[in-house]
Enzyme design. Structure first.
Site, PDB file in Angstrom:
ATOM      1  N   TYR A 179      -3.498  12.213   0.836  1.00  0.00           N
ATOM      2  CA  TYR A 179      -2.825  11.311  -0.112  1.00  0.00           C
ATOM      3  C   TYR A 179      -1.704  12.069  -0.829  1.00  0.00           C
ATOM      4  CZ  TYR A 179      -2.260   7.883  -3.860  1.00  0.00           C
ATOM      5  OH  TYR A 179      -1.741   6.944  -4.739  1.00  0.00           O
ATOM      6  N   SER A 200     -11.671   1.022  -5.647  1.00  0.00           N
ATOM      7  CA  SER A 200     -11.297   1.631  -6.921  1.00  0.00           C
ATOM      8  C   SER A 200     -12.408   1.685  -7.951  1.00  0.00           C
ATOM      9  CB  SER A 200     -10.097   0.897  -7.528  1.00  0.00           C
ATOM     10  OG  SER A 200      -9.019   1.051  -6.697  1.00  0.00           O
ATOM     11  N   GLU A 216       0.842  -1.203   0.000  1.00  0.00           N
ATOM     12  CA  GLU A 216       0.000   0.000   0.000  1.00  0.00           C
ATOM     13  C   GLU A 216       0.876   1.251   0.000  1.00  0.00           C
ATOM     14  OE1 GLU A 216      -3.081  -0.273  -1.146  1.00  0.00           O
ATOM     15  OE2 GLU A 216      -3.599  -1.605   0.501  1.00  0.00           O
ATOM     16  N   HIS A 217       0.513   2.214  -0.815  1.00  0.00           N
ATOM     17  CA  HIS A 217       1.260   3.474  -0.968  1.00  0.00           C
ATOM     18  C   HIS A 217       2.696   3.229  -1.456  1.00  0.00           C
ATOM     19  CE1 HIS A 217      -1.725   6.332   0.600  1.00  0.00           C
ATOM     20  NE2 HIS A 217      -2.145   5.304   1.305  1.00  0.00           N
ATOM     21  N   THR A 218       2.885   2.113  -2.118  1.00  0.00           N
ATOM     22  CA  THR A 218       4.196   1.820  -2.697  1.00  0.00           C
ATOM     23  C   THR A 218       4.225   2.139  -4.195  1.00  0.00           C
ATOM     24  OG1 THR A 218       3.358  -0.428  -2.855  1.00  0.00           O
ATOM     25  CG2 THR A 218       4.938   0.009  -1.096  1.00  0.00           C
ATOM     26  N   ASP A 219       3.039   2.168  -4.836  1.00  0.00           N
ATOM     27  CA  ASP A 219       3.043   2.281  -6.312  1.00  0.00           C
ATOM     28  C   ASP A 219       3.652   3.598  -6.791  1.00  0.00           C
ATOM     29  OD1 ASP A 219       0.765   3.752  -5.512  1.00  0.00           O
ATOM     30  OD2 ASP A 219      -0.576   2.858  -7.018  1.00  0.00           O
ATOM     31  N   ASP A 223      -4.307   0.871  -9.349  1.00  0.00           N
ATOM     32  CA  ASP A 223      -5.740   0.592  -9.497  1.00  0.00           C
ATOM     33  C   ASP A 223      -6.118   0.382 -10.963  1.00  0.00           C
ATOM     34  OD1 ASP A 223      -5.552   1.161  -6.855  1.00  0.00           O
ATOM     35  OD2 ASP A 223      -6.615   3.068  -6.940  1.00  0.00           O
ATOM     36  N   ALA A 235     -15.259   2.930  -0.963  1.00  0.00           N
ATOM     37  CA  ALA A 235     -14.928   1.810  -0.080  1.00  0.00           C
ATOM     38  C   ALA A 235     -13.481   1.355  -0.260  1.00  0.00           C
ATOM     39  CB  ALA A 235     -15.885   0.646  -0.332  1.00  0.00           C
ATOM     40  N   GLY A 236     -12.738   2.052  -1.123  1.00  0.00           N
ATOM     41  CA  GLY A 236     -11.349   1.661  -1.364  1.00  0.00           C
ATOM     42  C   GLY A 236     -11.247   0.509  -2.338  1.00  0.00           C
TER      43      GLY A 236
HETATM   44  C1  GLA Z   1      -5.206   4.607  -4.010  1.00  0.00           C
HETATM   45  C2  GLA Z   1      -4.418   5.006  -5.258  1.00  0.00           C
HETATM   46  C3  GLA Z   1      -3.396   3.928  -5.629  1.00  0.00           C
HETATM   47  C4  GLA Z   1      -2.532   3.539  -4.438  1.00  0.00           C
HETATM   48  C5  GLA Z   1      -3.402   3.278  -3.199  1.00  0.00           C
HETATM   49  C6  GLA Z   1      -2.576   3.064  -1.964  1.00  0.00           C
HETATM   50  O1  GLA Z   1      -6.003   3.493  -4.263  1.00  0.00           O
HETATM   51  O2  GLA Z   1      -5.284   5.215  -6.336  1.00  0.00           O
HETATM   52  O3  GLA Z   1      -2.609   4.374  -6.703  1.00  0.00           O
HETATM   53  O4  GLA Z   1      -1.563   4.516  -4.182  1.00  0.00           O
HETATM   54  O5  GLA Z   1      -4.313   4.326  -2.944  1.00  0.00           O
HETATM   55  O6  GLA Z   1      -1.801   1.925  -2.072  1.00  0.00           O
END
Ligand code: GLA
Length: 384
Positions: free
Chosen positions: A219, A123, A32-35, A169, A120-121
């Site tokens: 973010y 995407s 998570e938050h690595t992309d 995503d 809801a996360g």
């Molecule tokens: C959101 C962003 C992704 C990613 C995640 C965290 O979904 O759209 O690119 O950074 O947060 O991993």
């Protein structure tokens, strides 16, 4: 059901017979938050989708109906983004980004709707971008490759929605495969599909239903903090372009210069990248206990070092830890609300749901929502 509804509304609004496309939402097992730090992610596309019915209209205008928002908009490519409803900025952004690449996008009529819960996360926005990107590529015979289509969705989000997201995503929505997770190296864009053998376990999503208004500004702030950390360390560390190139040992000497907060962000990202690779190894060895332990560690990092969790997500992860038959659990996606993802023994799923419902109810006086997801195919045209 949704497919039929989208087609029916298309017939009512526009008459002619459309082509139908679908793009899924995604889960992320870990990473998570690595992309956007050029690191590793391990997402999968799910069986919840956006369906898009679309046909050329022989004009320069774009007419789009959202069945979920019960709203119709009409615009041309010269429209001012700010005057569009939020949802329409995604297709608008996709059109603009395609035009920036020199593509001609002919006018169209479109209707879309889906079952990916918004906020809801999972995407839903990337699914919307991907559905339009795939469809416009086909309708206008653009011949763009799948990576270019994913990047178009990402740029649409940067430039027309204002979130500086990574590629995960859109990538997952377009490249996903039935029953497989995908390891993506966001630096080289190399990727590898892994079968996900859950051996009597289920992936359960638990939705806090918290939609944090700070999510996009925080973010962008995290992304800027990571860039700041790299900028400081790179003054002496030749060749360091992103946190992907960094080790903890390399960044330690810059801790005072970075300050506690920026340092913690960088530390988290470097550790999370290592966890993704460790998860892949554990999956190859069918060691789900190890996968679960890494999920808990990921949450710890997101909660304390990257600080993108919230009380509701933490409550669910804590409750998962004390429940029987749960191998791992963590917040998923950008954070500040949305879902947790948990790896739970099939026989323990009911008890797990009850424990989380009780703990959440006690603290927040309402119930979380559970989704049991299966991993489905990535975006494409629906022909049946
Ligand atoms: C959101 C962003 C992704 C990613 C995640 C965290 O979904 O759209 O690119 O950074 O947060 O991993």
């Amino acid at each position: 059901m949704i497919k039929a509804q989208v087609k029916k509304i298309f017939a009512q609004e526009f008459g002619s017979s459309p082509r139908l496309f679908a793009a899924p939402g995604r889960i992320n097992l870990i990473g998570e938050h690595t992309d956007y730090n050029n690191g590793f992610v391990l997402p999968a596309s799910i069986d919840k989708r956006i369906y898009l019915a679309i046909a050329p209209n022989q004009t320069e205008g774009f007419n789009i109906v959202s069945t979920d928002f019960n709203e119709r908009v009409s615009f041309t490519a010269n429209h001012n983004t700010q005057s569009l409803p939020h949802w329409a900025r995604y297709p608008f952004g996709v059109i603009k980004e395609m035009q920036k690449l020199g593509c001609t996008i002919n006018g169209f009529n479109a209707v879309f709707g889906g079952d990916i819960p918004a906020g809801a996360g999972l995407s839903s926005s990337a699914a919307l971008e991907s559905a339009f990107a795939i469809a416009l590529n086909e309708l206008n015979a653009l011949n763009l490759d799948k990576f270019t289509l994913a990047k178009i969705g990402q740029s649409a989000e940067h430039n027309y929605v204002g979130v500086r997201c990574g590629i995960m995503d859109q990538f997952a929505s377009i490249f996903g495969k039935d029953e497989q997770v995908v390891l993506l190296d966001c630096q080289t864009l190399e990727h590898r599909h892994f079968p996900l053998h859950l051996n009597g376990h289920k992936l359960i999503l638990t939705d806090t239903q918290v939609k944090h208004s700070l999510a996009s500004s925080e973010y962008n702030k995290r992304r800027a903090e990571c860039e700041e950390g790299v900028r400081i360390a790179a003054t002496n560390e030749v060749g360091m372009k992103s946190l992907r190139d960094a080790t903890i040992k390399q960044i330690e000497p810059y801790k005072a210069m970075m300050g506690e907060q920026v340092y913690m962000r960088c530390e988290y990202v470097i550790e999370e990248n290592e966890r993704v690779l460790a998860t892949c190894k554990a999956l190859s060895n069918d060691n789900l206990e190890a996968v679960g332990a890494l999920m808990y560690q990921s949450h710890q990092g997101l909660q304390h070092k990257y600080q993108v969790s919230c009380a509701e997500l933490d409550c669910l992860v804590d409750a998962a830890k004390s429940a029987q038959g749960v191998l791992g659990s963590r917040m998923m996606g950008g954070g500040f609300g949305g879902c947790t993802i948990s790896l739970v023994k099939e026989s323990a799923v009911d008890a797990f749901k009850k424990s989380l419902t009780d703990a959440f109810g006690q603290q927040f006086n309402r119930q979380p929502i559970f989704y049991s997801v299966t991993i489905g195919n990535g975006a494409g045209e629906v022909t049946e």
